[in-house]
Structures are given as structure tokens and as C-alpha cells.
Write a protein that holds these residues in place. Sequence first.
Motif, PDB file in Angstrom:
ATOM      1  N   LEU A 234     -17.197 -56.598  77.639  1.00  0.00           N
ATOM      2  CA  LEU A 234     -18.079 -57.361  76.764  1.00  0.00           C
ATOM      3  C   LEU A 234     -17.384 -58.557  76.133  1.00  0.00           C
ATOM      4  O   LEU A 234     -17.955 -59.646  76.032  1.00  0.00           O
ATOM      5  CB  LEU A 234     -18.616 -56.459  75.647  1.00  0.00           C
ATOM      6  CG  LEU A 234     -19.738 -55.482  75.996  1.00  0.00           C
ATOM      7  CD1 LEU A 234     -19.998 -54.552  74.829  1.00  0.00           C
ATOM      8  CD2 LEU A 234     -21.001 -56.228  76.364  1.00  0.00           C
ATOM      9  N   TYR A 235     -16.145 -58.362  75.709  1.00  0.00           N
ATOM     10  CA  TYR A 235     -15.496 -59.350  74.864  1.00  0.00           C
ATOM     11  C   TYR A 235     -14.577 -60.320  75.604  1.00  0.00           C
ATOM     12  O   TYR A 235     -14.471 -61.481  75.228  1.00  0.00           O
ATOM     13  CB  TYR A 235     -14.678 -58.645  73.768  1.00  0.00           C
ATOM     14  CG  TYR A 235     -15.519 -58.054  72.671  1.00  0.00           C
ATOM     15  CD1 TYR A 235     -16.527 -58.783  72.076  1.00  0.00           C
ATOM     16  CD2 TYR A 235     -15.300 -56.756  72.228  1.00  0.00           C
ATOM     17  CE1 TYR A 235     -17.298 -58.247  71.060  1.00  0.00           C
ATOM     18  CE2 TYR A 235     -16.062 -56.209  71.204  1.00  0.00           C
ATOM     19  CZ  TYR A 235     -17.065 -56.967  70.629  1.00  0.00           C
ATOM     20  OH  TYR A 235     -17.827 -56.438  69.622  1.00  0.00           O
ATOM     21  N   ILE A 236     -13.876 -59.869  76.628  1.00  0.00           N
ATOM     22  CA  ILE A 236     -12.866 -60.707  77.263  1.00  0.00           C
ATOM     23  C   ILE A 236     -13.513 -61.586  78.316  1.00  0.00           C
ATOM     24  O   ILE A 236     -14.182 -61.085  79.228  1.00  0.00           O
ATOM     25  CB  ILE A 236     -11.746 -59.855  77.891  1.00  0.00           C
ATOM     26  CG1 ILE A 236     -11.038 -59.047  76.809  1.00  0.00           C
ATOM     27  CG2 ILE A 236     -10.753 -60.732  78.629  1.00  0.00           C
ATOM     28  CD1 ILE A 236      -9.928 -58.174  77.318  1.00  0.00           C
ATOM     29  N   LEU A 242     -19.989 -57.564  82.496  1.00  0.00           N
ATOM     30  CA  LEU A 242     -21.067 -57.556  81.516  1.00  0.00           C
ATOM     31  C   LEU A 242     -21.140 -58.918  80.850  1.00  0.00           C
ATOM     32  O   LEU A 242     -20.117 -59.520  80.529  1.00  0.00           O
ATOM     33  CB  LEU A 242     -20.835 -56.471  80.454  1.00  0.00           C
ATOM     34  CG  LEU A 242     -20.797 -55.024  80.948  1.00  0.00           C
ATOM     35  CD1 LEU A 242     -20.463 -54.094  79.791  1.00  0.00           C
ATOM     36  CD2 LEU A 242     -22.111 -54.625  81.581  1.00  0.00           C
ATOM     37  N   ARG A 243     -22.364 -59.381  80.621  1.00  0.00           N
ATOM     38  CA  ARG A 243     -22.527 -60.671  79.945  1.00  0.00           C
ATOM     39  C   ARG A 243     -22.084 -60.542  78.495  1.00  0.00           C
ATOM     40  O   ARG A 243     -22.400 -59.567  77.819  1.00  0.00           O
ATOM     41  CB  ARG A 243     -23.990 -61.109  80.000  1.00  0.00           C
ATOM     42  CG  ARG A 243     -24.523 -61.252  81.399  1.00  0.00           C
ATOM     43  CD  ARG A 243     -25.939 -61.822  81.397  1.00  0.00           C
ATOM     44  NE  ARG A 243     -26.823 -61.085  80.526  1.00  0.00           N
ATOM     45  CZ  ARG A 243     -27.466 -59.979  80.888  1.00  0.00           C
ATOM     46  NH1 ARG A 243     -27.292 -59.483  82.094  1.00  0.00           N
ATOM     47  NH2 ARG A 243     -28.271 -59.369  80.040  1.00  0.00           N
ATOM     48  N   SER A 247     -23.005 -58.337  73.590  1.00  0.00           N
ATOM     49  CA  SER A 247     -22.376 -57.850  72.364  1.00  0.00           C
ATOM     50  C   SER A 247     -23.348 -57.896  71.192  1.00  0.00           C
ATOM     51  O   SER A 247     -23.134 -57.237  70.181  1.00  0.00           O
ATOM     52  CB  SER A 247     -21.125 -58.673  72.036  1.00  0.00           C
ATOM     53  OG  SER A 247     -21.455 -60.042  71.848  1.00  0.00           O
ATOM     54  N   ALA A 248     -24.460 -58.669  71.341  1.00  0.00           N
ATOM     55  CA  ALA A 248     -25.497 -58.670  70.305  1.00  0.00           C
ATOM     56  C   ALA A 248     -26.204 -57.329  70.234  1.00  0.00           C
ATOM     57  O   ALA A 248     -26.898 -57.042  69.256  1.00  0.00           O
ATOM     58  CB  ALA A 248     -26.513 -59.778  70.580  1.00  0.00           C
ATOM     59  N   CYS A 249     -26.064 -56.490  71.269  1.00  0.00           N
ATOM     60  CA  CYS A 249     -26.670 -55.152  71.263  1.00  0.00           C
ATOM     61  C   CYS A 249     -25.792 -54.129  70.557  1.00  0.00           C
ATOM     62  O   CYS A 249     -26.232 -53.002  70.327  1.00  0.00           O
ATOM     63  CB  CYS A 249     -26.939 -54.689  72.696  1.00  0.00           C
ATOM     64  SG  CYS A 249     -28.136 -55.713  73.579  1.00  0.00           S
ATOM     65  N   SER A 252     -22.806 -53.678  65.210  1.00  0.00           N
ATOM     66  CA  SER A 252     -22.295 -54.685  64.278  1.00  0.00           C
ATOM     67  C   SER A 252     -22.804 -56.069  64.611  1.00  0.00           C
ATOM     68  O   SER A 252     -22.815 -56.945  63.755  1.00  0.00           O
ATOM     69  CB  SER A 252     -20.761 -54.682  64.309  1.00  0.00           C
ATOM     70  OG  SER A 252     -20.302 -55.095  65.587  1.00  0.00           O
ATOM     71  N   GLY A 253     -23.219 -56.302  65.864  1.00  0.00           N
ATOM     72  CA  GLY A 253     -23.654 -57.627  66.284  1.00  0.00           C
ATOM     73  C   GLY A 253     -22.534 -58.634  66.352  1.00  0.00           C
ATOM     74  O   GLY A 253     -22.777 -59.832  66.407  1.00  0.00           O
ATOM     75  N   ARG A 254     -21.289 -58.180  66.382  1.00  0.00           N
ATOM     76  CA  ARG A 254     -20.162 -59.103  66.351  1.00  0.00           C
ATOM     77  C   ARG A 254     -19.911 -59.708  67.717  1.00  0.00           C
ATOM     78  O   ARG A 254     -19.923 -59.012  68.725  1.00  0.00           O
ATOM     79  CB  ARG A 254     -18.893 -58.390  65.883  1.00  0.00           C
ATOM     80  CG  ARG A 254     -18.957 -57.991  64.420  1.00  0.00           C
ATOM     81  CD  ARG A 254     -17.620 -57.424  63.961  1.00  0.00           C
ATOM     82  NE  ARG A 254     -17.675 -57.042  62.564  1.00  0.00           N
ATOM     83  CZ  ARG A 254     -17.484 -57.879  61.554  1.00  0.00           C
ATOM     84  NH1 ARG A 254     -17.231 -59.139  61.813  1.00  0.00           N
ATOM     85  NH2 ARG A 254     -17.546 -57.463  60.315  1.00  0.00           N
ATOM     86  N   ALA A 255     -19.680 -61.014  67.729  1.00  0.00           N
ATOM     87  CA  ALA A 255     -19.303 -61.697  68.961  1.00  0.00           C
ATOM     88  C   ALA A 255     -17.805 -61.609  69.200  1.00  0.00           C
ATOM     89  O   ALA A 255     -17.342 -61.891  70.304  1.00  0.00           O
ATOM     90  CB  ALA A 255     -19.733 -63.163  68.899  1.00  0.00           C
ATOM     91  N   LEU A 256     -17.053 -61.265  68.160  1.00  0.00           N
ATOM     92  CA  LEU A 256     -15.607 -61.097  68.266  1.00  0.00           C
ATOM     93  C   LEU A 256     -15.237 -59.742  67.695  1.00  0.00           C
ATOM     94  O   LEU A 256     -15.918 -59.218  66.809  1.00  0.00           O
ATOM     95  CB  LEU A 256     -14.867 -62.193  67.480  1.00  0.00           C
ATOM     96  CG  LEU A 256     -15.107 -63.634  67.904  1.00  0.00           C
ATOM     97  CD1 LEU A 256     -14.415 -64.571  66.934  1.00  0.00           C
ATOM     98  CD2 LEU A 256     -14.612 -63.876  69.310  1.00  0.00           C
TER      99      LEU A 256
END
Length: 468
Positions: A234-236, A242-243, A247-249, A252-256
Motif C-alpha cells: 500500500l505504502y511503498i 495495490l494502488r 490506503s484511504a480504506c 486511520s485514512g493515512r497516506a503515510l
Amino acid sequence: MPTGRRKSEKSTRKKLRSPGRPPVWQRENLCRFWRAIAMGVTSEEAAVLAGVSAPVGARWFRSSGGMPATQLAASSRPPTGRCLTFAEREEIALERARGSGIRAIARKLGRSPSTISREIRRNSATRSGNFDYRAISAQWHADRAAERPRPGKLMKNAALRDYVQDRLSGMIAMPDGTTFAGPEAPWKGRRRVHRQKRRWALSWSPEQIAQRLKIDFPNDPEMRISHEAIYQALYIQGRGALRRELSACLRSGRALRMPRERVRNRGKAFVAGALMISDRPAEIADRAVPGHWEGGLILGLGSSAIGTLVERKTRFTLLLHLPRMEGHGAAKSVKNGPALAGHGAEAVRDAITATIIDLPAHLRRSLTWDQGAEMAQHARLRVETGLDIYFCDPQSPWQRGSNENTNGLLRQYFPKGTDLSLHGADELIAVAHALNTRPRKTLGWRTPAEAFEDVLEHDINEGVATTG
């Protein structure tokens, strides 16, 4: 035979397509940077400690989603010393400029002459056709040669990828299958740099997905993945499985991936004459007997609210619809007048009664609530429902931890800064169903709905055995 005039055309060495300018930083800088991040400092401070500029550190943190690559993590094994370091390559470049021989350089660095010879032959600059050795270019060549790109498990296994994505971003639905895409609730966008606008989805956590795979596919070893691998996908950037917008799912909704600050909300003062949590029987504390509930409110924009009830043994969740009363916002509020926002004492009492009264009496034993004026009519609530009402100590919401944890999960669907009065009763049922069909670690990765159903079946069977 090459016939061009340039030395690079006359060279017999295979030409390399330039992937860009060599970076000004090295692996040692990255290791120091992520080691400092693991200690809790900001990306700008970590960049200075790593020997690079603050904007470079912020760029590293964003591009990696707040997660270091596996070989750069603080928990990874340190370099063994088998490969040449950038400092050694700088020494080789200086000695070559002085005209030192291969064996002299090897003696100075404590390396084998063949190692130095191979380093110069492989990693010298070739754009001009000359074998001029430059430390930065040599390190660049060595890093590219050492890359071992390997597709992740989610990229190779389509069935596993679909399973993960469905549990992350699948639409929530009511028990009859009616789906909800989620309303367009206004959002203030606080800390938008680090958070994304929430999406209504099933939103299983990566750990829940990883553990539930063992239950759903007990005999298929290919359907296994760690929760950390899902977070990395999700993050890297560059993982490709995965798109990153998924991470909006996450709840926490955190992008980082960042450390979260704890926010302490102090509750309102409460009226006297209430049973405190210290008066609660021991059978409630050990969760051995079902029918003991914890409750509270989650608040939103404009004094909107949603009530929550959580059964302590099974973690089964019920949501209370608290719509605003007629006249809210039409005129200035009257002191000591009716609570038109929808979560006054009378409204909360009626909502709890209507929601919990259909349960069997042995599943309505007690209710533990935080201290708040919305429970001012707790005595009447006790008469109407048969619940024993207990209250936490002042400013101690952790004493009803199941409810606090559930309220944190619900913030995925009802984030702070949004108007919670926009959500209807059917939508609350759908969200509660999504929460109750989500596997929980504390239940051995079973769902609260499954645990609650087992309690009901056990009671029915006991009743049949008694009457038989």
C-alpha cells in the motif's frame, strides 16, 4: 570494427543506457536516515543526522510512504563488509588519481588485488569511452548491479490480490445485501497532507486479512501473506500490487505511515447518585458472562452524534440513531432548554431502549457508560430495560476499553470534522453489520456476529434441554 570518431564509439565495451544522474547520497545516508526515523525524530531532523538536506529527507519519507525498504530497516542485518563501501571507493579514486598501482591500493585498503582490479574494470565511467574511475559513478554502477528486483506475492497471485482488495475496499452492505457507497459528507480536511478523504468500505485491517486467510483457506499455502507485506504494497511506491489510494480504506485514512498523537477529550461533568465502576461485580470484569454492554457517543460537526453499544464478551456492536430534533439551528439555543442536537438525556434513553429491548433478558444485564450529561436519566433507563447502569471514574474512558476501541474503528466511517446527522438509520445498520462481520484478533479471528450467534444458540440449546 567501430568507425566513429568518439572514444565511446571506439570502445569495445558494451554501451549502457544512462538511467539518469547518479544520486548525491549513498546507502549509508539512507540507513542513518531510517535509523533516526525509528528513534522518533521528524524527517527533516533525520535528514540532517543522515548528512543530507531537509527537503531530501522529506522527499524520502513521502516516496516510501513512511516505510523503509526491507534492507534499510533498523531491524535488518548490518552490512557484512564483503562489498566495498562508498568511502573505500573514494580512496580508490584518490589513489588512482595519484597514479598508485592496483596492489598498492589493495594493501592500503586491506583488500585483495583482484577485488580492486575487478572494481575498476566493472564500475569505471564509460560515457566518454575512457576508464576514468569516479567514486559516485562507481557506487551508482555497483548499486544497479546489486539490485535483485523480485515481484511481490500479491503481484504474482491474482486470487490473493483480489481477496486482499475485496476486504480492504469492498462495499459495505446491510444483512439483506443492500450496498451503500457512503454519503458525501463535508470534511474539513485537517492534516490533509498526511490523511486521505475516507472511503466507506469493508476496511479490514491488514492483520485481520492475513489471519483470516488461515481460516478461509486452511489447506492452501499459497493463500498466505503477512500484514507487513500488505502495508508495504500500500505504502511503498513501485511495489505495483495495490494502488496507493487504497490506503484511504485503512481506518486511520493515512497516506503515510506516521506515529499518531493521542488526543484526550475530557468529558462533561456528571450528575450525582450513580453507581461507579468500582461497584461492578467481578463477573462483568472477566467477560465470562454475556449480556454486559459498554456504551458511549461519537461526536461530529455541529454537535451531531451517534451512540454506540458494545457487548463485552463477543464485541457485538449496535449503533444508536440520534437524529436532530425539529428546530435545531433555526434560532438561538435556549439555556436549560431541550437538547435539539439529538443526543440529550431523553433522546439517548429512548434510543438505547428501542435498540436493546428486543434482546433476551439474560443479554441485558448491565451497561457501563462514560460520565456525561446524556445519561442523566439512567434511573429511568434502568427501569425500562432492566439494565444495571455503571459509570467510569472521571476522565477515565479507558475503563470501558471495548467501547473506546470500537469508537476508534467507527471513525473509518464517521471521521472527525463531519456532520454525523447526515447518516440515516439504514446506513448505521450497514456500518454495524460491516463491523460485526469483521474478524477480530481477540476472538481468535472469528467475527463478533459469529460469537454472538454462538451465545444465542447455546442459550436456545440450554433452554431446550431444560424443558425436555
